[in-house]
Structure formats: structure tokens, C-alpha cells
Design a protein around this motif. Structure first.
Motif, short mmCIF file in Angstrom:
data_model
loop_
_atom_site.label_atom_id
_atom_site.label_comp_id
_atom_site.label_asym_id
_atom_site.label_seq_id
_atom_site.Cartn_x
_atom_site.Cartn_y
_atom_site.Cartn_z
N ALA A 211 0.86 -1.18 0.00
CA ALA A 211 0.00 0.00 0.00
C ALA A 211 0.90 1.23 0.00
CB ALA A 211 -0.93 -0.01 1.21
N SER A 212 0.30 2.41 0.20
CA SER A 212 1.06 3.65 0.14
C SER A 212 0.53 4.62 1.20
CB SER A 212 0.93 4.28 -1.25
OG SER A 212 1.63 5.49 -1.32
N SER A 213 1.45 5.23 1.96
CA SER A 213 1.09 6.23 2.96
C SER A 213 1.78 7.54 2.65
CB SER A 213 1.48 5.75 4.37
OG SER A 213 0.59 4.76 4.84
N THR A 214 1.06 8.65 2.90
CA THR A 214 1.55 9.98 2.52
C THR A 214 1.70 10.86 3.76
OG1 THR A 214 0.53 9.85 0.34
CG2 THR A 214 1.05 12.04 1.18
N PHE A 215 2.88 11.49 3.87
CA PHE A 215 3.19 12.36 5.00
C PHE A 215 3.41 13.77 4.46
CE2 PHE A 215 4.05 8.12 6.26
CZ PHE A 215 3.67 8.05 7.59
N ASN A 216 2.57 14.69 4.94
CA ASN A 216 2.61 16.06 4.45
C ASN A 216 2.26 16.98 5.60
OD1 ASN A 216 2.83 18.20 2.69
ND2 ASN A 216 1.45 17.35 1.15
N GLY A 217 2.26 18.27 5.35
CA GLY A 217 1.91 19.23 6.39
C GLY A 217 2.56 20.57 6.14
N THR A 218 2.23 21.54 6.97
CA THR A 218 2.81 22.87 6.85
C THR A 218 4.28 22.85 7.24
OG1 THR A 218 2.06 23.37 9.09
CG2 THR A 218 0.60 24.01 7.28
N ALA A 219 4.99 23.92 6.90
CA ALA A 219 6.43 23.96 7.11
C ALA A 219 6.82 23.92 8.58
CB ALA A 219 7.02 25.21 6.45
N ASP A 220 5.89 24.27 9.50
CA ASP A 220 6.22 24.23 10.92
C ASP A 220 5.91 22.87 11.54
OD1 ASP A 220 3.45 24.40 10.82
OD2 ASP A 220 3.30 25.72 12.58
N SER A 221 5.52 21.90 10.74
CA SER A 221 5.23 20.56 11.25
C SER A 221 6.51 19.86 11.69
CB SER A 221 4.52 19.72 10.18
OG SER A 221 3.25 20.26 9.87
N LEU A 222 6.36 18.89 12.60
CA LEU A 222 7.49 18.11 13.10
C LEU A 222 7.05 16.66 13.28
CD1 LEU A 222 8.77 20.51 15.93
CD2 LEU A 222 9.96 20.04 13.79
N LEU A 223 7.75 15.75 12.64
CA LEU A 223 7.54 14.32 12.86
C LEU A 223 8.84 13.77 13.42
CD1 LEU A 223 5.58 13.24 9.65
CD2 LEU A 223 4.66 13.73 11.92
N THR A 224 8.89 13.60 14.74
CA THR A 224 10.12 13.22 15.42
C THR A 224 10.07 11.74 15.76
OG1 THR A 224 10.27 15.44 16.37
CG2 THR A 224 11.65 13.72 17.35
N GLY A 225 10.94 10.97 15.10
CA GLY A 225 10.96 9.53 15.32
C GLY A 225 11.06 8.79 14.00
N ALA A 226 10.95 7.48 14.08
CA ALA A 226 11.06 6.64 12.89
C ALA A 226 9.69 6.41 12.28
CB ALA A 226 11.70 5.30 13.25
N ILE A 227 9.65 6.48 10.96
CA ILE A 227 8.46 6.13 10.17
C ILE A 227 8.78 4.79 9.53
CG2 ILE A 227 7.02 6.80 8.22
CD1 ILE A 227 7.75 9.72 8.86
#
Length: 284
Positions: A211-227
Motif C-alpha cells: 500500500a502507500s502512505s503519505t506524509f505532508n503538512g505545513t512547514a512548521d510541522s514536526l515528525l520526530t521519530g522513525a516512520i
């Protein structure tokens, strides 16, 4: 023949060689698929800077790592079990990309899958708690995720103009469930820094279908950790990374078109280093 001077008996001859396999680099991005074309793809006008780490692909395809269009990439090295295809130069510490490398091991292969619990939780509150979301999670407006493990059975969707925050969370996507984040959403999520799921922010079920997952967001977003999505393609579109640049992506395949700076040493945030290429050397 020299031994005939001392004895007429046959003298057995033996030789011994010992090889040692060592990790030669750390990866911030690791594509696990063993044969996919463009398993790690950088496209569009993306600008990605990896400080102290590499891009690794386990695919034996001739274009296992591909940089196309006007994409810009800086990394310690590009390391591929197959080949590398570059439409424009990249900036690396290594003199040339490493091809025909030994594949890297899955760094999370022994990570247990969380067990679904009852009762089912609902997602229509401003503050959500860990547990099993049997109908997925469809997040709108301002939502806070409390620390813990979230088992999502269905899609995890963040809608436009949402503001999603949460620290100490691991989001497990059960089966073939997928992630979809709107580019106009602010998403600030971080993984736990201790325990079984330390450093793991998103965990895709390894028993699921492709399958396929999409990660997006505004420039101030933070995804801290492993995907971590061993059976899915991760599409990373956002112009952000994690706190201190601490984002890791380990997936079946990776497509990157966002602008990001990612750093290698994130141990203080519980994010593990990911071994990349392994080298073989004779030790004796």
C-alpha cells in the motif's frame, strides 16, 4: 615436496581465513524492497540534506536509488545493493556512490506488533488517548494525542487546517491501513524516548499488503521519530523533518519530494541509528 626431507608420510595442509562483517555507515532512509525500480526516489524540486547519514536501498535494480528532475540531495553517501541513477549531481562525503553493496538488515524486524485492545475508541474528541481505533482516525480541528500506543484499524487521516499535537506516541497501522496527511495541516508528533517502541512514531503492520502512505503538512510541522512501513511505500511530501532533524524513514519503497534537513545522531530523543551498508574484511 620440502617435507620429504623429514618424512615419507603424507602431511596434511590446512589454511584458515576469517572474515568480519561490519556496518560501514548509518542510514536516515532505508528502502527494504529487494528488487524494486526506483526504490528510493527523489524527484521534483526537493532539497534534502542528510547530516552524518546515508541513503540506503536493498534493491538490486540498476536504478534502485534515483535522483531526477531538479531534485537536490546532500548525504554521507548513496548506497545501493543494485545501482544508482542521477539526472544531476549530488553532494556526498563519499567520492562516488557505493553500488552492489550487501543489503542492510531491517532494524525493526524484531519489534513486536501491538495487540488490539477493547473497547474500541472514538476520534471525535479534542484530546485522544491510546487504545484501538476500530474505524480508523479522521482528525479535524485541534486535536491532542496523549502518550501511548494507538492501534489504528482503518485509515489515519489528518484533514486540511487541522492542528495535531502529541508526544510520546506510537501509531500502529494495522493490516494494510494507510496514513494520509493534508498539506495544509500542522502536525507535531513525537515518539516515546523509552520502552518497547522508543523512537518509533509510525509503525506499519508487516503482515499487511502493499500500500502507500503519505506524509505532508505545513512547514512548521514536526515528525520526530522513525516512520517504519516495511510493506508500504512512504511518500514524504512535507517541507519539514523532526525536532532537531530527527526523522528516520524505513519503508518498502520511498518517494521524497519535500524539502528537509535530517540529522544522524538522535539518540537523546530515543531514535535509533539505522545501520546501512555492511563491509566484509579479512581479520586473519
Amino acid at each position: 615436496m620440502f617435507t620429504l626431507i623429514f618424512t615419507q608420510d603424507k602431511v596434511p595442509e590446512q589454511a584458515r581465513a576469517v572474515a568480519v562483517i561490519t556496518d560501514a555507515s548509518s542510514a536516515c532512509m532505508l528502502a527494504l524492497d529487494p528488487s524494486a525500480s526506483q526504490a528510493a526516489l527523489f524527484s521534483g524540486s526537493t532539497s534534502v540534506k542528510l547530516n552524518g547519514c546515508s541513503v540506503m536501498s536493498n534493491s538490486i535494480a540498476s536504478d534502485a536509488i534515483k535522483v531526477q528532475g531538479s531534485a537536490g540531495l546532500q548525504a554521507d553517501c548513496l548506497i545501493s545493493a543494485g545501482g544508482v541513477s542521477l539526472s544531476n549531481p549530488v553532494t556526498t562525503v563519499c567520492a562516488v556512490p557505493i553500488t552492489q553493496a550487501l543489503p542492510a538488515g531491517d532494524p525493526f524486524v524484531d519489534l513486536p506488533a501491538p495487540v488490539a485492545a477493547t473497547p474500541c475508541q472514538n476520534d471525535n474528541k479534542a484530546t485522544l488517548g491510546p487504545g484501538t481505533y476500530c474505524s480508523g482516525m479522521n482528525l479535524k480541528g485541534n486535536v491532542t494525542l496523549s502518550p501511548g500506543v494507538y492501534v489504528v484499524q482503518g485509515s489515519f487521516k489528518i484533514n486540511a487546517n487541522a492542528a495535531i499535537t502529541g508526544s510520546g506516541v506510537t501509531i500502529f497501522m494495522s493490516g494494510s491501513s494507510t496514513v494520509s496527511m493534508n498539506g495544509n495541516a500542522s502536525v507535531k508528533l513525537s515518539a516515546s524516548t523509552s520502552g518497547t517502541y522508543s523512537g518509533v512514531l509510525f509503525y506499519g503492520d508487516r503482515t499487511g499488503m502493499i500500500a502507500s502512505s503519505t506524509f505532508n503538512g505545513t512547514a512548521d510541522s514536526l515528525l520526530t521519530g522513525a516512520i517504519y512501513f516495511p510493506k508500504q511505500q512512504v511518500n514524504y511530501l512535507g517541507n519539514f523533518s523532526g525536532n532537531g532533524g530527527c526523522t528516520r524513514v524505513v519503508a518498502n519503497t520511498i518517494q521524497w519530494s519535500g524539502n528537509s534537513t535530517i540529522n544522524q545522531d538522535c539518540s537523546s530523543l530515543g531514535v535509533p541509528n539505522i545501520p546501512a551498508a555492511r563491509s566484509v574484511a579479512l581479520s586473519e
